[in-house]
Scaffold this motif. Structure first.
Motif, PDB file in Angstrom:
ATOM      1  N   VAL A 111       0.846  -1.204   0.000  1.00  0.00           N
ATOM      2  CA  VAL A 111       0.000   0.000   0.000  1.00  0.00           C
ATOM      3  C   VAL A 111       0.874   1.244   0.000  1.00  0.00           C
ATOM      4  O   VAL A 111       0.626   2.198  -0.739  1.00  0.00           O
ATOM      5  N   ARG A 112       1.925   1.215   0.817  1.00  0.00           N
ATOM      6  CA  ARG A 112       2.824   2.371   0.897  1.00  0.00           C
ATOM      7  C   ARG A 112       3.518   2.611  -0.440  1.00  0.00           C
ATOM      8  O   ARG A 112       3.631   3.733  -0.917  1.00  0.00           O
ATOM      9  N   ARG A 144       0.996   4.000  -2.941  1.00  0.00           N
ATOM     10  CA  ARG A 144       0.682   5.398  -2.644  1.00  0.00           C
ATOM     11  C   ARG A 144       1.823   6.299  -3.090  1.00  0.00           C
ATOM     12  O   ARG A 144       1.600   7.343  -3.710  1.00  0.00           O
ATOM     13  N   THR A 145       3.067   5.902  -2.814  1.00  0.00           N
ATOM     14  CA  THR A 145       4.223   6.691  -3.220  1.00  0.00           C
ATOM     15  C   THR A 145       4.285   6.810  -4.739  1.00  0.00           C
ATOM     16  O   THR A 145       4.538   7.898  -5.280  1.00  0.00           O
ATOM     17  N   LEU A 173       1.758   6.560  -6.879  1.00  0.00           N
ATOM     18  CA  LEU A 173       0.668   7.410  -7.362  1.00  0.00           C
ATOM     19  C   LEU A 173       0.931   8.886  -7.103  1.00  0.00           C
ATOM     20  O   LEU A 173       0.654   9.735  -7.945  1.00  0.00           O
ATOM     21  N   VAL A 174       1.484   9.195  -5.946  1.00  0.00           N
ATOM     22  CA  VAL A 174       1.787  10.598  -5.635  1.00  0.00           C
ATOM     23  C   VAL A 174       2.851  11.137  -6.580  1.00  0.00           C
ATOM     24  O   VAL A 174       2.736  12.259  -7.095  1.00  0.00           O
TER      25      VAL A 174
END
Length: 83
Positions: free
Chosen positions: A17-18, A21-22, A24-25
């Motif tokens: 997940v981390r 998220r990284t 996608l950001v």
């Protein structure tokens, strides 16, 4: 009619997940871009226009009669001194 019970879905591990998220950001930041990204192109265009204008004025000044005669006189004096 049978009702099949849905299997409970397992949650993704935190590291996945981390990482997602990284990713996608960072992609979102790259897609948004810099709002002033085109400013350097505009600045180069204005600088080029100013340089061309200065060159045109300089050519006009050098081709004028007074400057041409002064340059000719300087070159003639320099060549006569050397011989």
């Amino acid at each position: 009619m049978s009702l099949a019970l849905a299997r409970p879905q397992r949650r993704a591990p935190r590291r996945i997940v981390r990482r997602a998220r990284t990713h996608l950001v960072s992609r979102w930041s790259a897609l948004r871009g810099d709002p002033e990204a085109g400013m350097t192109t505009a600045e180069y265009a204005v600088g080029t226009l100013a340089a061309c204008t200065f060159a045109a004025v300089l050519i006009a000044v050098v081709k004028s009669g007074a400057v041409t005669s002064a340059i000719t006189k300087i070159i003639t004096n320099a060549l006569s001194i050397g011989s």
